[in-house]
Design a protein around this motif. Sequence first.
Motif, PDB file in Angstrom:
ATOM      1  N   TRP A 216      18.641 -13.803 -13.874  1.00  0.00           N
ATOM      2  CA  TRP A 216      18.800 -12.871 -14.993  1.00  0.00           C
ATOM      3  C   TRP A 216      17.444 -12.550 -15.612  1.00  0.00           C
ATOM      4  CZ3 TRP A 216      22.837 -10.179 -14.784  1.00  0.00           C
ATOM      5  CH2 TRP A 216      24.098 -10.699 -14.500  1.00  0.00           C
ATOM      6  N   SER A 217      16.579 -13.552 -15.712  1.00  0.00           N
ATOM      7  CA  SER A 217      15.233 -13.312 -16.233  1.00  0.00           C
ATOM      8  C   SER A 217      14.450 -12.377 -15.319  1.00  0.00           C
ATOM      9  CB  SER A 217      14.482 -14.638 -16.382  1.00  0.00           C
ATOM     10  OG  SER A 217      15.155 -15.508 -17.264  1.00  0.00           O
ATOM     11  N   ALA A 218      14.611 -12.576 -14.006  1.00  0.00           N
ATOM     12  CA  ALA A 218      13.932 -11.705 -13.048  1.00  0.00           C
ATOM     13  C   ALA A 218      14.405 -10.265 -13.178  1.00  0.00           C
ATOM     14  CB  ALA A 218      14.165 -12.204 -11.624  1.00  0.00           C
ATOM     15  N   ALA A 219      15.710 -10.061 -13.401  1.00  0.00           N
ATOM     16  CA  ALA A 219      16.244  -8.703 -13.577  1.00  0.00           C
ATOM     17  C   ALA A 219      15.653  -8.045 -14.814  1.00  0.00           C
ATOM     18  CB  ALA A 219      17.770  -8.752 -13.674  1.00  0.00           C
ATOM     19  N   VAL A 220      15.538  -8.807 -15.901  1.00  0.00           N
ATOM     20  CA  VAL A 220      14.955  -8.265 -17.136  1.00  0.00           C
ATOM     21  C   VAL A 220      13.491  -7.890 -16.918  1.00  0.00           C
ATOM     22  CG1 VAL A 220      14.311  -8.820 -19.509  1.00  0.00           C
ATOM     23  CG2 VAL A 220      16.563  -9.476 -18.640  1.00  0.00           C
ATOM     24  N   LEU A 221      12.740  -8.762 -16.236  1.00  0.00           N
ATOM     25  CA  LEU A 221      11.334  -8.468 -15.960  1.00  0.00           C
ATOM     26  C   LEU A 221      11.192  -7.223 -15.088  1.00  0.00           C
ATOM     27  CD1 LEU A 221       9.909 -12.051 -15.309  1.00  0.00           C
ATOM     28  CD2 LEU A 221       9.391 -10.552 -17.248  1.00  0.00           C
ATOM     29  N   GLY A 222      12.056  -7.083 -14.076  1.00  0.00           N
ATOM     30  CA  GLY A 222      12.012  -5.895 -13.233  1.00  0.00           C
ATOM     31  C   GLY A 222      12.276  -4.630 -14.026  1.00  0.00           C
ATOM     32  N   ALA A 223      13.253  -4.674 -14.940  1.00  0.00           N
ATOM     33  CA  ALA A 223      13.554  -3.512 -15.771  1.00  0.00           C
ATOM     34  C   ALA A 223      12.385  -3.189 -16.693  1.00  0.00           C
ATOM     35  CB  ALA A 223      14.816  -3.775 -16.587  1.00  0.00           C
ATOM     36  N   LEU A 224      11.738  -4.235 -17.227  1.00  0.00           N
ATOM     37  CA  LEU A 224      10.576  -4.013 -18.093  1.00  0.00           C
ATOM     38  C   LEU A 224       9.443  -3.352 -17.327  1.00  0.00           C
ATOM     39  CD1 LEU A 224       9.146  -4.387 -20.794  1.00  0.00           C
ATOM     40  CD2 LEU A 224       8.542  -6.727 -20.076  1.00  0.00           C
ATOM     41  N   VAL A 225       9.228  -3.785 -16.089  1.00  0.00           N
ATOM     42  CA  VAL A 225       8.198  -3.164 -15.252  1.00  0.00           C
ATOM     43  C   VAL A 225       8.483  -1.676 -15.060  1.00  0.00           C
ATOM     44  CG1 VAL A 225       7.294  -3.048 -12.885  1.00  0.00           C
ATOM     45  CG2 VAL A 225       7.497  -5.247 -14.046  1.00  0.00           C
ATOM     46  N   ALA A 226       9.739  -1.338 -14.770  1.00  0.00           N
ATOM     47  CA  ALA A 226      10.101   0.069 -14.564  1.00  0.00           C
ATOM     48  C   ALA A 226       9.825   0.892 -15.812  1.00  0.00           C
ATOM     49  CB  ALA A 226      11.576   0.171 -14.171  1.00  0.00           C
ATOM     50  N   VAL A 227      10.178   0.374 -16.974  1.00  0.00           N
ATOM     51  CA  VAL A 227       9.954   1.096 -18.235  1.00  0.00           C
ATOM     52  C   VAL A 227       8.465   1.303 -18.484  1.00  0.00           C
ATOM     53  CG1 VAL A 227      10.185   0.941 -20.743  1.00  0.00           C
ATOM     54  CG2 VAL A 227      12.119   0.343 -19.281  1.00  0.00           C
ATOM     55  N   LEU A 228       7.667   0.261 -18.262  1.00  0.00           N
ATOM     56  CA  LEU A 228       6.226   0.362 -18.498  1.00  0.00           C
ATOM     57  C   LEU A 228       5.560   1.343 -17.536  1.00  0.00           C
ATOM     58  CD1 LEU A 228       5.356  -3.401 -19.136  1.00  0.00           C
ATOM     59  CD2 LEU A 228       5.473  -1.555 -20.828  1.00  0.00           C
ATOM     60  N   ILE A 229       5.983   1.334 -16.277  1.00  0.00           N
ATOM     61  CA  ILE A 229       5.420   2.284 -15.307  1.00  0.00           C
ATOM     62  C   ILE A 229       5.758   3.709 -15.716  1.00  0.00           C
ATOM     63  CG2 ILE A 229       5.604   3.125 -12.928  1.00  0.00           C
ATOM     64  CD1 ILE A 229       5.921   0.210 -12.053  1.00  0.00           C
ATOM     65  N   ALA A 230       7.015   3.949 -16.087  1.00  0.00           N
ATOM     66  CA  ALA A 230       7.431   5.296 -16.497  1.00  0.00           C
ATOM     67  C   ALA A 230       6.678   5.750 -17.739  1.00  0.00           C
ATOM     68  CB  ALA A 230       8.936   5.307 -16.754  1.00  0.00           C
ATOM     69  N   ARG A 231       6.360   4.820 -18.621  1.00  0.00           N
ATOM     70  CA  ARG A 231       5.732   5.188 -19.897  1.00  0.00           C
ATOM     71  C   ARG A 231       4.223   5.332 -19.789  1.00  0.00           C
ATOM     72  NH1 ARG A 231       3.061   6.608 -23.190  1.00  0.00           N
ATOM     73  NH2 ARG A 231       3.059   6.273 -25.474  1.00  0.00           N
ATOM     74  N   PHE A 232       3.556   4.483 -19.026  1.00  0.00           N
ATOM     75  CA  PHE A 232       2.103   4.413 -19.106  1.00  0.00           C
ATOM     76  C   PHE A 232       1.357   4.835 -17.843  1.00  0.00           C
ATOM     77  CE2 PHE A 232       3.490   1.278 -22.301  1.00  0.00           C
ATOM     78  CZ  PHE A 232       2.785   1.754 -23.410  1.00  0.00           C
ATOM     79  N   VAL A 233       2.017   4.921 -16.700  1.00  0.00           N
ATOM     80  CA  VAL A 233       1.294   5.147 -15.437  1.00  0.00           C
ATOM     81  C   VAL A 233       1.426   6.595 -14.988  1.00  0.00           C
ATOM     82  CG1 VAL A 233       1.134   4.474 -13.012  1.00  0.00           C
ATOM     83  CG2 VAL A 233       1.631   2.744 -14.754  1.00  0.00           C
ATOM     84  N   PRO A 234       0.300   7.292 -14.774  1.00  0.00           N
ATOM     85  CA  PRO A 234       0.353   8.665 -14.252  1.00  0.00           C
ATOM     86  C   PRO A 234       0.860   8.691 -12.814  1.00  0.00           C
ATOM     87  CG  PRO A 234      -1.802   8.153 -15.212  1.00  0.00           C
ATOM     88  CD  PRO A 234      -1.077   6.855 -15.066  1.00  0.00           C
ATOM     89  N   ALA A 235       1.230   9.879 -12.362  1.00  0.00           N
ATOM     90  CA  ALA A 235       1.848  10.003 -11.040  1.00  0.00           C
ATOM     91  C   ALA A 235       0.855   9.852  -9.908  1.00  0.00           C
ATOM     92  CB  ALA A 235       2.562  11.352 -10.919  1.00  0.00           C
TER      93      ALA A 235
END
Length: 481
Positions: free
Chosen positions: A169-188
């Motif tokens: 469950w912790s791994a799933a939360v970390l994976g979701a956090l990574v997705a949010v951060l990439i969408a928010r801060f990383v250019p294409a």
Amino acid sequence: MDGTEPATRPGAIVAVLAFAGIVAALMQTLVVPLIGELPTMLGTTPSNASWVITATLLAAAVATPVAGRLGDMYGKRRMLLISTLPLIVGSVVCALSDSVVPMIAGRGLQGLGMGVVPLGISLLRDVVATEKLGAAIATMSASMGVGGALGLPLSAAVAENLDWRALFWSAAVLGALVAVLIARFVPAGRTAPDAGRFDPLGAVGLGVGLVALLLAVSKGSDWGWTSGTTLGLLGLAAVVLLAWAWWELRTRDPLVDLRVTARPQILMTNAASILVGFAMYAQSLIVPQLLQLPVATGYGLGQSMMAMGLWMAPAGLMMMILAPLGARLSAARGPKVTLAVGSLVIAVGYASSMPLLGSTWGLLVVTLICSTGVGLAYGAMPALIMGAVPRSETASANSFNTLMRSIGSSVSAAVMGVVLAQLTTDFGGHLLPSETGFRTGLLIGCGVALAAALTALAIPVKPAPVEEQALPSEPLAAAAR
């Protein structure tokens, strides 16, 4: 490029991508504290339970080159986000599992997300200014060591004090956090307008060949190296990979451009990567066993899983701390020199183990030295690869290099397994690897690291074309400032 690109400073981009690499590495060490308990947890045999680890290895090997090619074609950030989906879904599947089959399926899904690291390194070339690129690559490369090192004590702590499902469950939360951060801060980043079509036949051929090869290598000690299954898989791998190479050389849009990978700079770098992958993994297999074997053996140190993880953790942190040093060395002397120096440092770490066995502090010194060398080497490899390929093939070439390191690690596991299985001692009616076996494995690691250094020194580095040395184009440079 459109107006929706996140305007983010380079530091934030590197931090997010490094965090993504740490999370990806955590997925690999997540189940290590559970290995002994998996048969009971899942109601299966130890042999079947071992597939929980093997499935991740096989899925990652197949997915990494495919993700790299798709990243070059359709955008690296897009593929980064897509790669987080199997990480999240696989973690949820594992958390909900109560038998071995869904657990293996979930771990396979987690392996599909392992293209995050080479994709992230390749994206840095598009969005970070040239003068900051070396340090960014070194930091991103070091994230794998940090994730792997932190994963052991964190997983052990959770496994000892909470329900094992909390790990996933912790791994799933970390994976979701990574997705949010990439969408928010990383250019294409860039896409290649002339990248051509995807090569599905090449993807299937490479997948079948790799699965056959790595399955034989990883399970050969269990099945027997001369068994029909092992030899059959090795034969299948040879036939399929040769046919795959024939196809890749003749198709218009190959999954992996073998003509590019045959360039001396790339070919020799990939060869050195296999050797470094071998040398890196050998000590990570041997040292934990020495730390945990009973003191009564005369050479074991009697540490718990939790304590072992804590003794191993500083080594991964050392990789991150020394990443800027590797970048400065590459800027001053070239990444070829950094790769050679890193390989030599690994060899020194192995050599230092000879007088330091029998002490927890001594093994800590060994892992710190070895990890320093790994950090230097891992930061130099992508720089050498990217210095020899066009931007349109950055992700594909980096992913293939990552695959070479994985093959080196798999071969290392097989060789160390054979050595430790052959050189044993009787302890209370149980066969355990002997001190001679451990010393032999460490000396093999030293020799392979020296071979990696010699291979690195033989890399014929040529300056990149002027257009490849230029800063990112205006929209990307603006996002990176």
